[in-house]
Write a protein that holds these residues in place. Structure first.
Motif, PDB file in Angstrom:
ATOM      1  N   UNK A 111       0.819  -1.211   0.000  1.00  0.00           N
ATOM      2  CA  UNK A 111       0.000   0.000   0.000  1.00  0.00           C
ATOM      3  C   UNK A 111       0.850   1.256   0.000  1.00  0.00           C
ATOM      4  N   UNK A 112       0.250   2.345  -0.484  1.00  0.00           N
ATOM      5  CA  UNK A 112       0.926   3.644  -0.513  1.00  0.00           C
ATOM      6  C   UNK A 112       0.922   4.259   0.878  1.00  0.00           C
ATOM      7  N   UNK A 113       2.079   4.697   1.321  1.00  0.00           N
ATOM      8  CA  UNK A 113       2.158   5.364   2.623  1.00  0.00           C
ATOM      9  C   UNK A 113       1.308   6.627   2.659  1.00  0.00           C
ATOM     10  N   UNK A 114       1.211   7.318   1.536  1.00  0.00           N
ATOM     11  CA  UNK A 114       0.447   8.565   1.487  1.00  0.00           C
ATOM     12  C   UNK A 114      -1.062   8.348   1.593  1.00  0.00           C
ATOM     13  N   UNK A 115      -1.535   7.116   1.480  1.00  0.00           N
ATOM     14  CA  UNK A 115      -2.966   6.818   1.549  1.00  0.00           C
ATOM     15  C   UNK A 115      -3.405   6.299   2.922  1.00  0.00           C
ATOM     16  N   UNK A 116      -2.468   6.144   3.832  1.00  0.00           N
ATOM     17  CA  UNK A 116      -2.783   5.579   5.148  1.00  0.00           C
ATOM     18  C   UNK A 116      -3.214   6.701   6.091  1.00  0.00           C
ATOM     19  N   UNK A 117      -4.392   6.535   6.689  1.00  0.00           N
ATOM     20  CA  UNK A 117      -4.956   7.543   7.581  1.00  0.00           C
ATOM     21  C   UNK A 117      -4.421   7.440   9.006  1.00  0.00           C
TER      22      UNK A 117
END
Length: 136
Positions: A111-117
Motif C-alpha cells: 500500500x501507498x504510505x500517502x494513503x494511510x490515515x
C-alpha cells in the motif's frame, strides 16, 4: 488548499527499518474506512515472495517470476531514498464488522504510505472459539 502529499514520518521510519534491516513489526493500518492488519516486510522480501508464487511451467509465469525477482533486487539496491510503499505479510483486510478478506492463506499486501490515515502497533488476530464443559 495544498496538493502536497503527506506521509506519517513515524510510519515511514518503520518502513525504512523494514527495508534496510529486515525489521518485522506487527501493525494495523486504517485506510479510508478499511483496516489492514499484518507484519511488515522489506520491499525485497515482498517481491521475492511474490516471485515465488509464479513458479509454474508456463512462459508467462516464468517471465513474471523473473521480473518480480529483478524488482526485488532493484528495491534492495534503491534503499537510500524515502519510502513510498509499505509491504505486509500475513495480511488481513477488514471492512466493517465482518470476517477479514481473505480469511485463509498467507497474503502479501502493498500500500501507498500517502494513503494511510492512521495505524496502531499490533496485529488483529481472530480468537478461536473453545467449548468448555461445566463440571457438576
Amino acid at each position: 488548499m495544498s496538493s502536497e502529499v503527506t506521509k506519517d514520518s513515524i510510519l515511514e521510519f518503520f518502513v525504512t527499518a523494514s527495508n534496510k534491516h529486515d525489521f518485522a513489526l506487527d501493525i494495523t493500518l486504517n485506510l479510508k474506512g478499511a483496516i489492514v492488519s499484518g507484519t511488515t516486510i522489506s520491499a525485497r522480501e515482498y517481491f521475492e515472495q511474490l516471485s515465488e508464487s509464479f513458479t509454474s511451467d508456463s512462459d508467462v509465469s516464468e517471465t513474471l517470476s523473473e521480473q518480480l525477482s529483478s524488482a526485488g533486487e532493484a528495491a534492495n539496491a534503491d534503499d537510500v531514498g524515502e519510502a513510498h510503499f509499505i509491504h505486509l505479510k500475513d495480511a488481513r483486510i477488514y471492512c466493517g464488522d465482518s470476517k477479514p478478506t481473505p480469511s485463509k492463506g498467507k497474503i502479501l499486501w502493498r500500500g501507498k504510505l500517502s494513503e494511510i490515515d492512521g495505524f496502531c502497533l499490533g496485529k488483529i488476530s481472530e480468537t478461536k472459539k473453545t467449548t468448555s464443559k461445566k463440571s457438576s
